[in-house]
Design a protein around this motif. Sequence first.
Motif, PDB file in Angstrom:
ATOM      1  N   TYR A   1      26.728  39.945  62.658  1.00  9.88           N
ATOM      2  CA  TYR A   1      26.550  39.946  61.210  1.00  9.88           C
ATOM      3  C   TYR A   1      25.074  40.239  60.947  1.00  9.88           C
ATOM      4  N   ARG A   2      24.814  41.349  60.304  1.00 11.14           N
ATOM      5  CA  ARG A   2      23.429  41.678  59.993  1.00 11.14           C
ATOM      6  C   ARG A   2      22.847  40.687  58.990  1.00 11.14           C
ATOM      7  N   SER A   3      23.724  40.162  58.111  1.00 10.50           N
ATOM      8  CA  SER A   3      23.237  39.211  57.114  1.00 10.50           C
ATOM      9  C   SER A   3      24.323  38.212  56.752  1.00 10.50           C
ATOM     10  N   ILE A   4      24.041  36.941  56.977  1.00  7.64           N
ATOM     11  CA  ILE A   4      24.828  35.826  56.451  1.00  7.64           C
ATOM     12  C   ILE A   4      23.916  35.116  55.456  1.00  7.64           C
ATOM     13  N   THR A   5      24.419  34.810  54.278  1.00  7.30           N
ATOM     14  CA  THR A   5      23.592  34.159  53.264  1.00  7.30           C
ATOM     15  C   THR A   5      24.142  32.774  52.962  1.00  7.30           C
ATOM     16  N   CYS A   6      23.247  31.826  52.910  1.00  8.77           N
ATOM     17  CA  CYS A   6      23.609  30.469  52.501  1.00  8.77           C
ATOM     18  C   CYS A   6      22.944  30.192  51.144  1.00  8.77           C
ATOM     19  N   TYR A   7      23.761  29.836  50.157  1.00  6.64           N
ATOM     20  CA  TYR A   7      23.272  29.557  48.810  1.00  6.64           C
ATOM     21  C   TYR A   7      23.255  28.054  48.553  1.00  6.64           C
ATOM     22  N   GLY A   8      22.148  27.584  48.019  1.00  7.52           N
ATOM     23  CA  GLY A   8      22.028  26.181  47.652  1.00  7.52           C
ATOM     24  C   GLY A   8      21.492  26.051  46.239  1.00  7.52           C
ATOM     25  N   GLU A   9      20.538  25.166  46.057  1.00  6.01           N
ATOM     26  CA  GLU A   9      19.955  24.960  44.733  1.00  6.01           C
ATOM     27  C   GLU A   9      18.453  24.763  44.873  1.00  6.01           C
ATOM     28  N   ALA A  10      17.685  25.517  44.084  1.00  4.94           N
ATOM     29  CA  ALA A  10      16.240  25.406  44.138  1.00  4.94           C
ATOM     30  C   ALA A  10      15.777  24.078  43.548  1.00  4.94           C
ATOM     31  N   GLY A  11      14.604  23.629  43.978  1.00  3.96           N
ATOM     32  CA  GLY A  11      14.052  22.383  43.458  1.00  3.96           C
ATOM     33  C   GLY A  11      12.645  22.169  43.947  1.00  3.96           C
ATOM     34  N   HIS A  12      11.992  21.186  43.383  1.00  6.28           N
ATOM     35  CA  HIS A  12      10.630  20.843  43.755  1.00  6.28           C
ATOM     36  C   HIS A  12      10.647  20.045  45.057  1.00  6.28           C
ATOM     37  N   SER A  13       9.787  20.422  46.000  1.00  9.20           N
ATOM     38  CA  SER A  13       9.819  19.785  47.320  1.00  9.20           C
ATOM     39  C   SER A  13       9.468  18.303  47.273  1.00  9.20           C
ATOM     40  N   GLY A  14       8.703  17.898  46.278  1.00  4.87           N
ATOM     41  CA  GLY A  14       8.305  16.502  46.218  1.00  4.87           C
ATOM     42  C   GLY A  14       9.112  15.664  45.264  1.00  4.87           C
ATOM     43  N   ALA A  15       9.959  16.302  44.444  1.00  4.56           N
ATOM     44  CA  ALA A  15      10.623  15.566  43.373  1.00  4.56           C
ATOM     45  C   ALA A  15      12.119  15.339  43.583  1.00  4.56           C
ATOM     46  N   VAL A  16      12.739  16.077  44.514  1.00  3.82           N
ATOM     47  CA  VAL A  16      14.191  15.960  44.686  1.00  3.82           C
ATOM     48  C   VAL A  16      14.501  15.118  45.915  1.00  3.82           C
ATOM     49  N   PRO A  17      15.111  13.915  45.725  1.00  2.00           N
ATOM     50  CA  PRO A  17      15.469  13.067  46.867  1.00  2.00           C
ATOM     51  C   PRO A  17      16.509  13.741  47.759  1.00  2.00           C
ATOM     52  N   LYS A  18      16.601  13.278  49.004  1.00  2.00           N
ATOM     53  CA  LYS A  18      17.527  13.874  49.968  1.00  2.00           C
ATOM     54  C   LYS A  18      18.956  13.872  49.454  1.00  2.00           C
ATOM     55  N   ALA A  19      19.368  12.779  48.824  1.00  4.92           N
ATOM     56  CA  ALA A  19      20.760  12.659  48.382  1.00  4.92           C
ATOM     57  C   ALA A  19      21.133  13.704  47.336  1.00  4.92           C
ATOM     58  N   TYR A  20      20.155  14.249  46.641  1.00  2.43           N
ATOM     59  CA  TYR A  20      20.431  15.203  45.575  1.00  2.43           C
ATOM     60  C   TYR A  20      20.186  16.652  46.007  1.00  2.43           C
ATOM     61  N   ARG A  21      19.785  16.838  47.231  1.00  5.53           N
ATOM     62  CA  ARG A  21      19.415  18.182  47.666  1.00  5.53           C
ATOM     63  C   ARG A  21      20.633  19.011  48.082  1.00  5.53           C
ATOM     64  N   ARG A  22      20.512  20.313  47.802  1.00  2.39           N
ATOM     65  CA  ARG A  22      21.475  21.306  48.298  1.00  2.39           C
ATOM     66  C   ARG A  22      20.631  22.393  48.983  1.00  2.39           C
ATOM     67  N   ASP A  23      20.110  22.020  50.140  1.00  2.00           N
ATOM     68  CA  ASP A  23      19.088  22.825  50.813  1.00  2.00           C
ATOM     69  C   ASP A  23      19.743  23.848  51.758  1.00  2.00           C
ATOM     70  N   PRO A  24      19.657  25.120  51.443  1.00  2.00           N
ATOM     71  CA  PRO A  24      20.320  26.122  52.292  1.00  2.00           C
ATOM     72  C   PRO A  24      19.651  26.300  53.650  1.00  2.00           C
ATOM     73  N   VAL A  25      18.349  26.025  53.731  1.00  2.00           N
ATOM     74  CA  VAL A  25      17.658  26.186  55.008  1.00  2.00           C
ATOM     75  C   VAL A  25      18.137  25.142  56.008  1.00  2.00           C
ATOM     76  N   LEU A  26      18.244  23.895  55.558  1.00  2.00           N
ATOM     77  CA  LEU A  26      18.752  22.852  56.452  1.00  2.00           C
ATOM     78  C   LEU A  26      20.222  23.094  56.803  1.00  2.00           C
ATOM     79  N   ALA A  27      20.982  23.647  55.859  1.00  3.94           N
ATOM     80  CA  ALA A  27      22.380  23.974  56.146  1.00  3.94           C
ATOM     81  C   ALA A  27      22.468  25.051  57.222  1.00  3.94           C
ATOM     82  N   MET A  28      21.611  26.076  57.119  1.00  2.00           N
ATOM     83  CA  MET A  28      21.565  27.120  58.145  1.00  2.00           C
ATOM     84  C   MET A  28      21.172  26.525  59.495  1.00  2.00           C
TER      85      MET A  28
END
Length: 431
Positions: free
Chosen positions: A233-260
């Motif tokens: 696969y030349r490209s697989i994309t994971c979509y999450g939700e953008a947010g401030h790195s210091g303001a969004v607690p772990k429980a509320y995150r939809r982080d595509p990088v960590l999912a990847m």
Amino acid sequence: MNAQPASFPPGHAIAHATDRALAERLFGDIAHMSPDVEGVSRPAFSEIETRTLEYLENVARAEGLEVWYDAGCNARFSLPEDRDAERFVVVGSHVDSVPFGGNFDGLAGVVAGLVCLIRARREGRRFAKPVHVLAMRGEESAWFGPCYIGSKALTGTLATPEIEARHKGDGRTLEAHMADIGLPVEDIRAGKPLMDVSRIEAYLELHIEQGPLLIGKNIPAAAVSGIRGNIRYRSITCYGEAGHSGAVPKAYRRDPVLAMADLLVRLDESWTTILNKGDDLVLTSGIVATDPEKHAMSRIPDSVSFSLDMRSQKPETLDEMRKLLTSEMREIERDRRVRFELGEELRVEPALCDKGLVAGLEEAMRQVGQEPFVMPSGGGHDAAVFAAAGVPSAMVFVRNRNGSHNPQEAMEIEDFLAGVDILFAFLAGAE
């Protein structure tokens, strides 16, 4: 190990020196024709690739060889008496390279074939069967995504999505680039073979080894038993939700990088399990990127894209990994509240080299004073396409330090000549 042939006639030492000078000139001139910031770049279906073929044409004609171009705009070479042979052995490889690549990947196989023809021409010798050397365009996937483009076009197996793939640089389709050069794109799109593969007695390809096995075993050259297939696969994309790195607690995150990262770790663990079962697999993610227009150190990305390359000598293992990829993505989507989107899937089936040809190459190794050695190929090669088209195929690997697809490729000319000797001995006595 001593790579000097043991059973050639006394004049072979002179021929060997002549071959060395010829090979060094060809490799050196072509490297100077295609320099990049680092290493060489010979893009598939480019002007640089065309100039490389024209240079080889000029050298071959000066040596009294026949030269012509096939319907795929690949260069073909033969002894004058063998051009119109009804059936023939093909010795081939490709002349394109990856960006910032090494000079020997692909090119070594073409030069080896030419050296064999020129040696035979100078010595007034004939091969056991007519030989056509094939210098192909477009093997590397780095430029458009699909691999083995040139050989797939020749065998009528280049799929429509592959023809419509876009160049990584200018964004134009492969079809447009092929049309610029003069390839019959309508025939290619219709799946019409550009050559009659039924006329090919065998396909042989010399190539640098792309791993460290021959270096570790101190062996200059080897025969190849088979070629890994792949799902890519030349490209697989994971979509999450953008947010401030210091303001969004772990429980509320939809982080595509960590999912990847979660996905790749799970696949890596499964890779270990498969190896422990005795099966064959390699897995790579060579491209990882967030959007450069948006990404920042203090921002949770809204998406990340990455490539995935899964290779095995067993089709069943490839099927197993595809199913595993899908199931793991679905589970991570639920756990991390993200969404994966698979890009286009490209698949090439594994290919076994013809046992009779491999045995013949082993005998050729004995004839030239090398201890026979047979190994699998981890990288893909045009030989796999010809094998899939029903052509008996085999390969010779040449020792090469520092892997391939990088400017540090380091094939020694003496090792190359050891591979040429194997090829020449086989062609001289092929049954």
